[in-house]
Design a protein around this motif. Structure first.
Motif, PDB file in Angstrom:
ATOM      1  N   TYR A   1       0.844  -1.193   0.000  1.00 61.77           N
ATOM      2  CA  TYR A   1       0.000   0.000   0.000  1.00 61.77           C
ATOM      3  C   TYR A   1       0.879   1.242   0.000  1.00 61.77           C
ATOM      4  CZ  TYR A   1      -2.985   3.734   1.737  1.00 61.77           C
ATOM      5  OH  TYR A   1      -3.646   4.926   1.896  1.00 61.77           O
ATOM      6  N   SER A   2       0.661   2.140  -0.980  1.00 60.39           N
ATOM      7  CA  SER A   2       1.426   3.378  -1.074  1.00 60.39           C
ATOM      8  C   SER A   2       0.682   4.489  -0.344  1.00 60.39           C
ATOM      9  CB  SER A   2       1.648   3.761  -2.538  1.00 60.39           C
ATOM     10  OG  SER A   2       2.204   5.062  -2.621  1.00 60.39           O
ATOM     11  N   TYR A   3       1.320   5.027   0.680  1.00 60.81           N
ATOM     12  CA  TYR A   3       0.734   6.128   1.442  1.00 60.81           C
ATOM     13  C   TYR A   3       0.610   7.388   0.586  1.00 60.81           C
ATOM     14  CZ  TYR A   3       0.867  10.196   4.565  1.00 60.81           C
ATOM     15  OH  TYR A   3       0.623  11.401   5.156  1.00 60.81           O
ATOM     16  N   PHE A   4       1.555   7.554  -0.334  1.00 71.07           N
ATOM     17  CA  PHE A   4       1.606   8.787  -1.121  1.00 71.07           C
ATOM     18  C   PHE A   4       0.411   8.922  -2.057  1.00 71.07           C
ATOM     19  CE2 PHE A   4       6.031   7.736  -0.123  1.00 71.07           C
ATOM     20  CZ  PHE A   4       6.438   8.902   0.490  1.00 71.07           C
ATOM     21  N   THR A   5      -0.013   7.826  -2.656  1.00 70.99           N
ATOM     22  CA  THR A   5      -1.084   7.899  -3.671  1.00 70.99           C
ATOM     23  C   THR A   5      -2.346   7.159  -3.261  1.00 70.99           C
ATOM     24  OG1 THR A   5      -0.151   5.965  -4.780  1.00 70.99           O
ATOM     25  CG2 THR A   5       0.574   8.119  -5.556  1.00 70.99           C
ATOM     26  N   ASP A   6      -2.324   6.576  -2.054  1.00 70.13           N
ATOM     27  CA  ASP A   6      -3.490   5.827  -1.578  1.00 70.13           C
ATOM     28  C   ASP A   6      -3.882   4.752  -2.597  1.00 70.13           C
ATOM     29  OD1 ASP A   6      -5.512   5.084   0.137  1.00 70.13           O
ATOM     30  OD2 ASP A   6      -6.962   6.500  -0.694  1.00 70.13           O
ATOM     31  N   SER A   7      -2.857   4.012  -3.076  1.00 67.31           N
ATOM     32  CA  SER A   7      -3.108   2.965  -4.061  1.00 67.31           C
ATOM     33  C   SER A   7      -2.323   1.723  -3.673  1.00 67.31           C
ATOM     34  CB  SER A   7      -2.701   3.424  -5.457  1.00 67.31           C
ATOM     35  OG  SER A   7      -1.329   3.773  -5.491  1.00 67.31           O
ATOM     36  N   THR A   8      -2.765   0.591  -4.199  1.00 70.83           N
ATOM     37  CA  THR A   8      -2.130  -0.685  -3.881  1.00 70.83           C
ATOM     38  C   THR A   8      -1.400  -1.212  -5.102  1.00 70.83           C
ATOM     39  OG1 THR A   8      -3.837  -1.195  -2.253  1.00 70.83           O
ATOM     40  CG2 THR A   8      -2.524  -3.033  -3.075  1.00 70.83           C
ATOM     41  N   HIS A   9      -0.174  -1.697  -4.889  1.00 68.80           N
ATOM     42  CA  HIS A   9       0.650  -2.262  -5.943  1.00 68.80           C
ATOM     43  C   HIS A   9       1.007  -3.696  -5.579  1.00 68.80           C
ATOM     44  CE1 HIS A   9       1.593   1.839  -7.571  1.00 68.80           C
ATOM     45  NE2 HIS A   9       1.381   2.161  -6.305  1.00 68.80           N
ATOM     46  N   PHE A  10       1.282  -4.480  -6.595  1.00 67.97           N
ATOM     47  CA  PHE A  10       1.840  -5.806  -6.361  1.00 67.97           C
ATOM     48  C   PHE A  10       3.326  -5.705  -6.665  1.00 67.97           C
ATOM     49  CE2 PHE A  10       3.009 -10.166  -7.155  1.00 67.97           C
ATOM     50  CZ  PHE A  10       2.292 -10.858  -6.178  1.00 67.97           C
ATOM     51  N   ILE A  11       4.180  -5.895  -5.629  1.00 66.74           N
ATOM     52  CA  ILE A  11       5.608  -5.618  -5.786  1.00 66.74           C
ATOM     53  C   ILE A  11       6.461  -6.842  -5.492  1.00 66.74           C
ATOM     54  CG2 ILE A  11       5.240  -3.224  -5.106  1.00 66.74           C
ATOM     55  CD1 ILE A  11       6.753  -4.020  -2.447  1.00 66.74           C
ATOM     56  N   LYS A  12       7.716  -6.737  -5.971  1.00 65.22           N
ATOM     57  CA  LYS A  12       8.747  -7.703  -5.621  1.00 65.22           C
ATOM     58  C   LYS A  12       9.943  -6.905  -5.135  1.00 65.22           C
ATOM     59  CE  LYS A  12      11.124 -11.793  -7.403  1.00 65.22           C
ATOM     60  NZ  LYS A  12      11.296 -12.681  -8.584  1.00 65.22           N
ATOM     61  N   LEU A  13      10.367  -7.146  -3.856  1.00 63.30           N
ATOM     62  CA  LEU A  13      11.428  -6.351  -3.220  1.00 63.30           C
ATOM     63  C   LEU A  13      12.614  -7.253  -2.917  1.00 63.30           C
ATOM     64  CD1 LEU A  13      11.957  -3.448  -1.992  1.00 63.30           C
ATOM     65  CD2 LEU A  13      11.327  -4.462   0.197  1.00 63.30           C
TER      66      LEU A  13
ATOM     67  N   PHE B   1      13.173  -2.470  -6.203  1.00 67.75           N
ATOM     68  CA  PHE B   1      11.729  -2.425  -5.979  1.00 67.75           C
ATOM     69  C   PHE B   1      11.036  -2.541  -7.340  1.00 67.75           C
ATOM     70  CE2 PHE B   1       7.684  -0.396  -5.304  1.00 67.75           C
ATOM     71  CZ  PHE B   1       7.357  -0.586  -3.961  1.00 67.75           C
ATOM     72  N   LYS B   2      10.459  -3.698  -7.631  1.00 66.50           N
ATOM     73  CA  LYS B   2       9.821  -3.934  -8.923  1.00 66.50           C
ATOM     74  C   LYS B   2       8.309  -3.956  -8.767  1.00 66.50           C
ATOM     75  CE  LYS B   2       9.713  -7.020 -12.914  1.00 66.50           C
ATOM     76  NZ  LYS B   2      10.180  -8.294 -13.508  1.00 66.50           N
ATOM     77  N   ASP B   3       7.654  -3.072  -9.524  1.00 66.82           N
ATOM     78  CA  ASP B   3       6.192  -3.023  -9.514  1.00 66.82           C
ATOM     79  C   ASP B   3       5.660  -4.002 -10.565  1.00 66.82           C
ATOM     80  OD1 ASP B   3       3.562  -2.428  -9.311  1.00 66.82           O
ATOM     81  OD2 ASP B   3       3.686  -0.395 -10.099  1.00 66.82           O
ATOM     82  N   GLN B   4       4.989  -5.060 -10.136  1.00 66.90           N
ATOM     83  CA  GLN B   4       4.479  -6.085 -11.038  1.00 66.90           C
ATOM     84  C   GLN B   4       2.982  -5.934 -11.315  1.00 66.90           C
ATOM     85  OE1 GLN B   4       5.968  -9.534  -8.728  1.00 66.90           O
ATOM     86  NE2 GLN B   4       7.303  -9.935 -10.478  1.00 66.90           N
ATOM     87  N   THR B   5       2.436  -4.790 -10.894  1.00 65.08           N
ATOM     88  CA  THR B   5       1.001  -4.567 -11.088  1.00 65.08           C
ATOM     89  C   THR B   5       0.632  -4.582 -12.562  1.00 65.08           C
ATOM     90  OG1 THR B   5       1.068  -3.151  -9.126  1.00 65.08           O
ATOM     91  CG2 THR B   5      -0.922  -3.065 -10.479  1.00 65.08           C
ATOM     92  N   SER B   6       1.411  -3.863 -13.381  1.00 61.74           N
ATOM     93  CA  SER B   6       1.109  -3.793 -14.812  1.00 61.74           C
ATOM     94  C   SER B   6       1.223  -5.160 -15.469  1.00 61.74           C
ATOM     95  CB  SER B   6       2.053  -2.803 -15.502  1.00 61.74           C
ATOM     96  OG  SER B   6       1.874  -1.504 -14.997  1.00 61.74           O
TER      97      SER B   6
ATOM     98  N   LEU C   1       0.649  -8.047 -14.057  1.00 62.07           N
ATOM     99  CA  LEU C   1      -0.545  -8.834 -13.727  1.00 62.07           C
ATOM    100  C   LEU C   1      -1.733  -8.392 -14.576  1.00 62.07           C
ATOM    101  CD1 LEU C   1      -0.330  -9.065  -9.828  1.00 62.07           C
ATOM    102  CD2 LEU C   1       0.088 -10.869 -11.494  1.00 62.07           C
ATOM    103  N   HIS C   2      -1.877  -7.045 -14.714  1.00 58.58           N
ATOM    104  CA  HIS C   2      -2.973  -6.547 -15.550  1.00 58.58           C
ATOM    105  C   HIS C   2      -2.784  -6.972 -16.997  1.00 58.58           C
ATOM    106  CE1 HIS C   2      -3.867  -3.086 -12.505  1.00 58.58           C
ATOM    107  NE2 HIS C   2      -4.338  -4.259 -12.116  1.00 58.58           N
ATOM    108  N   ALA C   3      -1.514  -6.973 -17.458  1.00 58.60           N
ATOM    109  CA  ALA C   3      -1.239  -7.368 -18.836  1.00 58.60           C
ATOM    110  C   ALA C   3      -1.598  -8.829 -19.062  1.00 58.60           C
ATOM    111  CB  ALA C   3       0.234  -7.135 -19.164  1.00 58.60           C
ATOM    112  N   GLN C   4      -1.285  -9.669 -18.074  1.00 59.07           N
ATOM    113  CA  GLN C   4      -1.650 -11.085 -18.191  1.00 59.07           C
ATOM    114  C   GLN C   4      -3.159 -11.255 -18.278  1.00 59.07           C
ATOM    115  OE1 GLN C   4       0.205 -13.060 -14.890  1.00 59.07           O
ATOM    116  NE2 GLN C   4       2.289 -12.763 -15.689  1.00 59.07           N
ATOM    117  N   GLU C   5      -3.864 -10.455 -17.462  1.00 54.82           N
ATOM    118  CA  GLU C   5      -5.323 -10.521 -17.519  1.00 54.82           C
ATOM    119  C   GLU C   5      -5.834 -10.029 -18.873  1.00 54.82           C
ATOM    120  OE1 GLU C   5      -6.555  -8.139 -14.269  1.00 54.82           O
ATOM    121  OE2 GLU C   5      -5.892  -9.569 -12.718  1.00 54.82           O
ATOM    122  N   THR C   6      -5.182  -8.960 -19.380  1.00 55.68           N
ATOM    123  CA  THR C   6      -5.597  -8.419 -20.685  1.00 55.68           C
ATOM    124  C   THR C   6      -5.316  -9.413 -21.804  1.00 55.68           C
ATOM    125  OG1 THR C   6      -5.136  -6.167 -19.914  1.00 55.68           O
ATOM    126  CG2 THR C   6      -5.273  -6.508 -22.298  1.00 55.68           C
TER     127      THR C   6
END
Length: 763
Positions: free
Chosen positions: A280-292, A311-316, A318-323
């Motif tokens: 959870y990112s406090y700065f943007t009030d959004s949730t990411h799926f990450i690998k640290l 810090f790798k953001d894997q959110t996109s 996951l969305h790409a796989q769904e797309t």
């Protein structure tokens, strides 16, 4: 290494050039001033001139050296050293020559001035040129030898003694220079090694920081207090921050999502840290799926930095796989099922129909002239139209039916659970098809555009006992759709097995037309246009003919409709234009054909609708260097009325460039006399259907008279088509018509025969 050593020595020597040149220049002037009254002035002036010229040349080469890159200097270091050595030896020789040329005869004190200048300049030079001992030997010999010889030549004790002292000093300088050379070499080697080590260290740090800054993942460093000391821009992008500076000094121990803290604290204990999951990112009030991934870096870089984290953001991803999963079965634009999913559902429908004794039908829809919208308004508008049509299609069917987009502007509808009665399922299918055509025919408002679109639909009804595969069923619906297009568009046609033969005819014709263009089977014929007043051929119209290898000479009305349907008319039209322009250039160079004013070329709606048509016409004319006025483009009324605003703008551009535009078959389409004033044309052609009726029908006569009168008042030339009798020509002449064409003069002829006709008429 030798090359690099020479380069370092070169830099050492050339860095002292400004001081050396200044010393030589000042010394030469001072020496000349002192000796002016005691030696031959002319000799001294020549010596000073040569010295100054040499100094200027050295200065010029120093400027060249300063403006040359290090890579070039290193590559040519030997050449630059030789240049330096050459100038040094010349300077040594010049100073040594003073003992011969500028040595006073009786003034011993001024003789000693010469000796001191030579000793001083040589001693000064040795401090620099000691980097090359062989150069020192040559320099000392050139500067001291003439002096020693001159002193020895004067057979007096004081001069003999002085020559011994000078010789001793020369030998001392040689040995001293040898020692200096070894020291300088060691210094150069050490300096080079130190610079190389520093460069490697700087490069390593630069590469590390560059890697961190340009890494495709977020990277940040933190100290023992878990405070971020450095981070890259990608880290800020992931957290949707304006700048990476916002994170500098951020206390990670106070982070809202504490799930990553154990991985960070492992680093403080000298261990690696890992975390993979939601963050959870406090700065943007959004949730990411990450690998640290974190590693300790104690003792590396700067002391306060304890760890580095990737810090790798894997959110996109996951969305790409769904797309990707969604795009495998659904159209990305309309969100309708694609061909793959539709084929699956059609397979199920086939199985269910055989099992449960009910039927289904397929409606294959292709939007009419959709390409024109894409070409003229852009793909964005076209995509919006496709989306609106997809929503309208869904409103025309039931929930148990399937609407799919299978490519471009093609949609297909599966009507499930139809009754077994043949008549009823045909009625239902055709009613749905008619409803679709009516619904999509309503105006579509997209941004500032109000668009109308039609559709051609092929309907295939499943027959009892049919063994057709899904691909066969879709193909038959496709064949029925093409039959609907060939028979007027914007309606639905029920599949019949005879359609496939018709479809094969179109396919075969399209293939043969393409081969004809490749094999150069087309030829241009030219039909004369006769000026009625002078009865002379002033213009011609280019008409295409096809020399078919089996059918012989084929006229355009046989194959042009097929070319227009397939879109190949654009390529054929370009061939006609380019061949016509070449023929114009040939005729223009023939002095016998100078009265020929222009060649008319027919163009289709598809050619006009090409976005670059005007530029294409300009380019063809400029490449072949012919006057634009020698080309007359003939367009039918339907061409001008279709997308009239865009067409009229293009016609204005063509007319402005000098190309004449003619309105062909005037009176057979949409035109009215009031509309004529809005068309930027230079010529109108009265259709043959009016000409044949001139003598028998007074209404026709009145219409033609009115057309000619209005055209004259507007400065538009009038051409009558299809004139075959002297009576028709006589009436047209009385009405004031400008030109005629038809069998009364001559039918269309190949270029060679037309030339013969023109030459005979013009004699």
């Amino acid at each position: 290494m030798n090359k690099q050593f020479d380069f370092e020595k070169l830099k050492y020597l050339y860095n002292a050039v400004p001081i050396v040149l200044t010393t030589h220049f000042v010394s030469a002037l001072l020496y000349g001033l002192i000796m002016w009254q005691y030696v031959d002035n002319r000799t001294l002036a020549v010596w000073l001139s040569v010295m100054i010229v040499v100094i200027l040349f050295r200065a010029y080469h120093y400027v060249l050296y300063s403006n040359t890159s290090d890579d070039e200097l290193q590559k040519n270091s030997t050449l630059w050293l030789h240049r330096y050595f050459t100038y040094i030896l010349i300077m040594g020789g010049l100073w040594g020559s003073t003992a011969i040329l500028l040595f006073p005869q009786d003034e011993i004190q001024y003789q000693m001035v010469t000796v001191l200048f030579i000793l001083g300049i040589t001693a000064t030079a040795l401090g620099i040129i000691a980097a090359s001992w062989h150069l020192v030997i040559a320099y000392v010999l050139l500067s001291f030898t003439p002096l020693v010889i001159r002193l020895s030549w004067i057979n007096e004790p004081i001069y003999i003694t002085t020559s011994y002292i000078v010789s001793a000093l020369g030998i001392l300088m040689l040995f001293t220079s040898k020692y200096f050379e070894s020291i300088l070499e060691k210094s150069i080697v050490q300096q080079y090694s130190l610079g190389l080590t520093a460069k490697k260290l700087d490069d390593s740090l630069h590469h590390l920081y560059r890697f961190i800054e340009n890494a495709p993942i977020g990277v940040f460093m933190f100290d023992k207090n878990l405070t971020i000391s450095k981070c890259n821009n990608r880290m800020a992008e992931i957290l949707e921050l304006e700048s990476a500076e916002i994170l500098h000094g951020y206390d990670l121990s106070k982070i809202t999502d504490t799930r990553i803290l154990p991985a960070l604290k492992n680093v403080l204990n000298g261990e690696e840290g890992h975390y993979e999951g939601t963050f959870y990112s406090y700065f943007t009030d959004s949730t990411h799926f990450i690998k640290l991934f974190c590693v300790p870096i104690t003792g590396f870089l700067e002391e306060e930095e304890m760890g580095i984290c990737f810090f790798k953001d894997q959110t996109s991803e996951l969305h790409a796989q769904e797309t990707i999963q969604e795009n495998a079965f659904y159209d990305p634009l309309t969100k309708l099922p694609n061909r793959t999913l539709f084929s699956d559902r059609l397979t199920i429908a086939i199985e269910q129909s055989s099992r449960h004794k009910h039927s289904f039908s397929i409606l294959f829809l292709d939007l009419d002239h959709f390409k024109h919208i894409n070409d003229n308004l852009g793909h964005y508008i076209g995509d919006q139209l496709l989306f609106q049509v997809s929503q309208q299609l869904l409103s025309c069917v039931r929930t148990e039916d399937t609407v799919a987009r299978i490519g471009g502007d093609e949609f297909i509808v599966l009507l499930n659970m139809l009754p077994a009665d043949e008549t009823e399922k045909i009625r239902i299918s055709m009613d749905v098809a008619s409803n679709i055509i009516e619904t999509i025919g309503h105006p579509h408002i997209i941004e500032e555009h109000e668009l109308s679109i039609g559709g051609s639909i092929g309907v295939y009804i499943q027959n009892d006992g049919s063994k057709d595969s899904p691909a066969d069923i879709i193909k038959k619906a496709d064949v029925a759709m093409y039959h609907a297009k060939h028979t007027g568009r914007n309606h639905a046609t029920l599949y019949h097995k005879d359609f496939e033969a018709t479809q094969q005819t179109y396919i075969s014709m399209d293939k043969n037309l393409r081969l004809a263009l490749e094999r150069d089977e087309f030829e241009l014929y030219f039909q004369p246009k006769v000026a009625i007043k002078s009865n002379s051929i002033e213009k011609v119209e280019a008409l295409i003919r096809w020399h078919h290898p089996e059918k012989g000479l084929v006229y355009p009305d046989t194959f042009i409709p097929f070319a227009e349907e397939s879109g190949f008319i654009v390529k054929i039209g370009e061939w006609v234009i380019e061949q016509s322009v070449r023929q114009i250039k040939k005729w223009k160079s023939d002095k016998r054909l100078q009265k020929l004013q222009s060649v008319a070329i027919n163009v289709s709606i598809q050619q006009i609708e090409q976005p670059d048509f005007v530029d294409y016409m300009k380019a063809v004319i400029m490449v072949h260097n012919i006057p634009p006025s020698m080309i007359e483009l003939e367009m039918t009324e339907s061409v001008m009325m279709k997308n009239s605003f865009s067409t009229i703008e293009k016609i204005k551009a063509l007319e402005s460039f000098g190309i004449r535009v003619a309105l062909d078959d005037f009176g057979t389409g949409y035109s009215s006399l009031s509309y004529l004033k809005n068309l930027p044309v230079s010529v109108i052609k009265i259709d043959r259907s009016f000409v044949v009726d001139l003598k028998e029908n007074q209404n026709t006569l009145m219409i033609v008279r009115t057309i000619i009168d209005i055209a004259k008042n507007m400065g538009i030339s009038v051409v009558a088509e299809g004139v075959e009798s002297n009576n028709e020509l006589s009436i047209l002449e009385q009405l004031g018509c400008d030109y005629y064409q038809g069998f009364l003069c001559e039918s269309a002829l190949p270029a060679a025969k037309l030339e013969q006709l023109l030459v005979s008429k013009m004699q």
